[in-house]
Design an enzyme around this catalytic site. Structure first.
Site, PDB file in Angstrom:
ATOM      1  N   GLY A 121      -8.613  -8.055 -28.669  1.00  0.00           N
ATOM      2  CA  GLY A 121      -8.476  -6.862 -27.829  1.00  0.00           C
ATOM      3  C   GLY A 121      -8.277  -5.685 -28.774  1.00  0.00           C
ATOM      4  N   ALA A 122      -9.336  -4.913 -28.974  1.00  0.00           N
ATOM      5  CA  ALA A 122      -9.284  -3.795 -29.931  1.00  0.00           C
ATOM      6  C   ALA A 122      -9.109  -2.476 -29.191  1.00  0.00           C
ATOM      7  CB  ALA A 122     -10.551  -3.786 -30.783  1.00  0.00           C
TER       8      ALA A 122
ATOM      9  N   ASN B 252      -6.164   0.122 -27.042  1.00  0.00           N
ATOM     10  CA  ASN B 252      -5.088   1.005 -27.511  1.00  0.00           C
ATOM     11  C   ASN B 252      -4.037   0.276 -28.329  1.00  0.00           C
ATOM     12  OD1 ASN B 252      -6.150   3.353 -26.425  1.00  0.00           O
ATOM     13  ND2 ASN B 252      -5.149   3.048 -24.445  1.00  0.00           N
TER      14      ASN B 252
ATOM     15  N   GLY C  65      -4.251  -2.868 -29.576  1.00  0.00           N
ATOM     16  CA  GLY C  65      -4.887  -3.574 -30.686  1.00  0.00           C
ATOM     17  C   GLY C  65      -5.186  -2.652 -31.860  1.00  0.00           C
TER      18      GLY C  65
ATOM     19  N   ASP D 200     -13.226  -7.932 -30.002  1.00  0.00           N
ATOM     20  CA  ASP D 200     -13.319  -7.442 -28.623  1.00  0.00           C
ATOM     21  C   ASP D 200     -14.618  -7.985 -28.030  1.00  0.00           C
ATOM     22  OD1 ASP D 200     -13.212  -5.577 -26.202  1.00  0.00           O
ATOM     23  OD2 ASP D 200     -11.509  -4.799 -27.336  1.00  0.00           O
TER      24      ASP D 200
ATOM     25  N   ARG E 228      -1.943  -1.285 -17.241  1.00  0.00           N
ATOM     26  CA  ARG E 228      -1.507  -0.820 -15.919  1.00  0.00           C
ATOM     27  C   ARG E 228      -2.056   0.560 -15.588  1.00  0.00           C
ATOM     28  NH1 ARG E 228       4.779  -1.102 -14.902  1.00  0.00           N
ATOM     29  NH2 ARG E 228       5.136  -1.161 -17.142  1.00  0.00           N
TER      30      ARG E 228
ATOM     31  N   ARG F  68       3.469  -4.798 -13.704  1.00  0.00           N
ATOM     32  CA  ARG F  68       2.845  -5.730 -14.655  1.00  0.00           C
ATOM     33  C   ARG F  68       2.283  -6.944 -13.903  1.00  0.00           C
ATOM     34  NH1 ARG F  68       7.580  -4.067 -17.397  1.00  0.00           N
ATOM     35  NH2 ARG F  68       7.133  -2.832 -19.243  1.00  0.00           N
TER      36      ARG F  68
ATOM     37  N   ASN G 294      -0.134  -8.498 -20.417  1.00  0.00           N
ATOM     38  CA  ASN G 294       0.775  -8.624 -19.274  1.00  0.00           C
ATOM     39  C   ASN G 294       0.119  -9.292 -18.078  1.00  0.00           C
ATOM     40  OD1 ASN G 294       3.412  -7.576 -19.819  1.00  0.00           O
ATOM     41  ND2 ASN G 294       2.426  -5.599 -20.220  1.00  0.00           N
TER      42      ASN G 294
ATOM     43  N   HIS H 231       9.962  -9.865 -19.043  1.00  0.00           N
ATOM     44  CA  HIS H 231       9.517  -8.518 -19.384  1.00  0.00           C
ATOM     45  C   HIS H 231       9.163  -7.814 -18.085  1.00  0.00           C
ATOM     46  CE1 HIS H 231       7.921  -5.333 -21.756  1.00  0.00           C
ATOM     47  NE2 HIS H 231       6.654  -5.576 -21.524  1.00  0.00           N
TER      48      HIS H 231
HETATM   49  N1  APR Z   1     -11.746 -10.903 -25.219  1.00  0.00           N
HETATM   50  C1  APR Z   1     -11.444  -9.913 -26.089  1.00  0.00           C
HETATM   51  N2  APR Z   1     -11.082  -8.675 -25.683  1.00  0.00           N
HETATM   52  C2  APR Z   1     -11.076  -8.414 -24.377  1.00  0.00           C
HETATM   53  C3  APR Z   1     -11.400  -9.401 -23.416  1.00  0.00           C
HETATM   54  C4  APR Z   1     -11.755 -10.694 -23.888  1.00  0.00           C
HETATM   55  N3  APR Z   1     -12.065 -11.684 -23.051  1.00  0.00           N
HETATM   56  N4  APR Z   1     -11.286  -8.833 -22.191  1.00  0.00           N
HETATM   57  C5  APR Z   1     -10.916  -7.550 -22.376  1.00  0.00           C
HETATM   58  N5  APR Z   1     -10.789  -7.289 -23.697  1.00  0.00           N
HETATM   59  C6  APR Z   1     -10.439  -6.035 -24.363  1.00  0.00           C
HETATM   60  C7  APR Z   1     -10.998  -4.794 -23.660  1.00  0.00           C
HETATM   61  O1  APR Z   1     -12.378  -4.648 -23.913  1.00  0.00           O
HETATM   62  C8  APR Z   1     -10.147  -3.689 -24.268  1.00  0.00           C
HETATM   63  O2  APR Z   1     -10.741  -3.110 -25.419  1.00  0.00           O
HETATM   64  O3  APR Z   1      -9.042  -5.809 -24.381  1.00  0.00           O
HETATM   65  C9  APR Z   1      -8.850  -4.425 -24.703  1.00  0.00           C
HETATM   66  C10 APR Z   1      -7.599  -3.911 -24.000  1.00  0.00           C
HETATM   67  O4  APR Z   1      -7.371  -2.618 -24.450  1.00  0.00           O
HETATM   68  P1  APR Z   1      -6.862  -1.438 -23.486  1.00  0.00           P
HETATM   69  O5  APR Z   1      -7.677  -1.431 -22.258  1.00  0.00           O
HETATM   70  O6  APR Z   1      -6.775  -0.206 -24.314  1.00  0.00           O
HETATM   71  O7  APR Z   1      -5.377  -1.930 -23.072  1.00  0.00           O
HETATM   72  P2  APR Z   1      -4.010  -1.826 -23.913  1.00  0.00           P
HETATM   73  O8  APR Z   1      -3.301  -0.584 -23.536  1.00  0.00           O
HETATM   74  O9  APR Z   1      -4.282  -2.079 -25.344  1.00  0.00           O
HETATM   75  O10 APR Z   1      -3.196  -3.035 -23.279  1.00  0.00           O
HETATM   76  C11 APR Z   1      -3.634  -4.373 -23.417  1.00  0.00           C
HETATM   77  O11 APR Z   1      -1.416  -5.337 -23.344  1.00  0.00           O
HETATM   78  O12 APR Z   1       0.714  -4.504 -22.887  1.00  0.00           O
HETATM   79  C12 APR Z   1      -0.430  -5.125 -22.372  1.00  0.00           C
HETATM   80  O13 APR Z   1      -0.347  -4.399 -20.085  1.00  0.00           O
HETATM   81  C13 APR Z   1      -1.073  -4.309 -21.297  1.00  0.00           C
HETATM   82  O14 APR Z   1      -2.316  -6.175 -20.473  1.00  0.00           O
HETATM   83  C14 APR Z   1      -2.409  -4.978 -21.231  1.00  0.00           C
HETATM   84  C15 APR Z   1      -2.696  -5.319 -22.701  1.00  0.00           C
END
Ligand code: APR
Length: 328
Positions: A12-13, A15, A17, A36, A91, A97, A129, A184
């Site tokens: 997950g790259a 925010n 990541g 990602d 969220r 959450r 979450n 949490h």
């Molecule tokens: N494999 C890899 N990455 C994925 C997958 C997957 N199957 N599905 C989604 N993603 C990626 C998205 O493409 C996105 O770039 O996960 C990333 C999530 O990043 P953001 O949308 O910026 O979310 P972020 O604020 O980083 O939060 C991520 O952490 O604290 C928790 O509640 C928050 O569940 C959320 C997670």
């Protein structure tokens, strides 16, 4: 074998990541692989590769040596020492959450299958979450020893708690010690009894209602940010995660509250029909992951809060298993 840097993969790259990758590099904790998924609507883009390239170019300015790469291919996480999981939706205002479970459980399940296949010896830190349930999914799907599956929650919740106390006291955040237990969420367990300013009990410095307000603000601290920004926080969640990563790759034996597997600790089995559970407790974090859970005697009130929190985590896992019966 030649010595090598730690390898830390971030799934997950987005925010959180991206900020994790930046902190890992700034602290030179190891090389980073950002993973990602492709953007279906824009197949020409390669976001993780672009973000990795941007981050790598901070190196000469910030004076760090860390290889940062981005990929869509899980084969690239091979031999990771630590894998951080931030994949999933964040969220939106008005969401709790728990509302994320239906989407994120499927995502984390998929990520876990890939970690099991490609990085079977890694220590996994889950950030997605609803946290306590997502750690459970990770553990269940990978089949890793519970010591190597850890949830990031307490590090962040305590950071928020200390921040609000420092604001109230007008003293440095560095001099505040504090601890929180439990899930949490809004039912995390406040522990003013174990909060101090360099050992001076917080009760001697602030009236009960002020302490209570700081606890409440810490509980709802994530929601406060969501309301202001329209999406969840990422700087402090990343900072909490990196505190854990540092404890592990430098084998520091830090004592940090994390979501860890508990059975007899903190009365978890007694409160959960004789079964273990992942829930927030103080852990010794080192090269082996959660090397120890540190128990202590709770007061009757603390125990009541803890039992409620355990029961909430139990319900959340129940809801997850209802969606994915194979995770039972
Ligand atoms: N494999 C890899 N990455 C994925 C997958 C997957 N199957 N599905 C989604 N993603 C990626 C998205 O493409 C996105 O770039 O996960 C990333 C999530 O990043 P953001 O949308 O910026 O979310 P972020 O604020 O980083 O939060 C991520 O952490 O604290 C928790 O509640 C928050 O569940 C959320 C997670």
């Amino acid at each position: 074998m030649a010595m090598r840097r730690a390898k830390i993969s971030v799934i997950g790259a987005g925010n959180i990541g991206g900020e994790c990758a930046r902190s890992i590099a700034m602290k030179e904790l190891g090389d980073v692989v950002l993973v990602d998924i492709p953007n279906k609507d824009k197949p020409d883009l390669h976001m993780p590769r672009g973000k990795a390239l941007d981050l790598a170019c901070c190196g000469p300015v910030e004076s760090f040596d860390a290889r940062i790469t981005g990929t869509f291919d899980y084969a690239d996480i091979k031999d990771s020492d630590v894998v951080i999981v931030t994949a999933g939706v964040p969220r939106k205002p008005g969401q709790s959450r728990d509302d994320l479970v239906s989407i994120n459980a499927g995502i984390v399940k998929n990520v876990a299958q890939n970690i099991k296949q490609h990085a079977p010896n890694a220590i996994v830190i889950v950030v997605s979450n609803p946290l306590d349930a997502m750690v459970y999914v990770m553990w269940k799907v990978t089949g890793f020893p519970a010591q190597r599956v850890i949830g990031q929650a307490g590090a962040l919740d305590v950071a928020r708690y200390k921040t609000f106390l420092a604001m109230e006291l007008g003293c440095s955040v560095e001099d505040i010690q504090g601890l929180l237990l439990g899930g949490h969420g809004d039912d995390m367990v406040p522990l003013p009894r174990l909060t101090s300013v360099n050992g001076i009990p917080i009760q001697d410095l602030l009236p009960a209602e002020k302490i209570g307000a700081c606890v409440d603000r810490a509980k709802a601290g994530g929601g406060e940010v969501v309301k202001l920004m329209g999406t969840s926080a990422w700087y402090a969640p990343s900072a909490g995660t990196i505190e854990m990563v540092e404890a592990i790759v430098r084998d520091k034996k830090r004592v940090i509250p994390c979501a860890a597997w508990c059975e007899n600790e903190f009365g978890v089995k007694a409160a959960n029909n004789g079964k273990g559970l992942f829930v927030g407790v103080p852990c010794v974090l080192g090269a082996g992951g959660v090397e120890r859970v540190i128990g202590f005697n709770m007061t009757a009130d603390e125990k009541k809060f803890m039992d409620e929190s355990i029961s909430h985590v139990k319900d959340l896992i129940g809801a997850t298993v209802k969606m994915f019966p194979e995770l039972a």
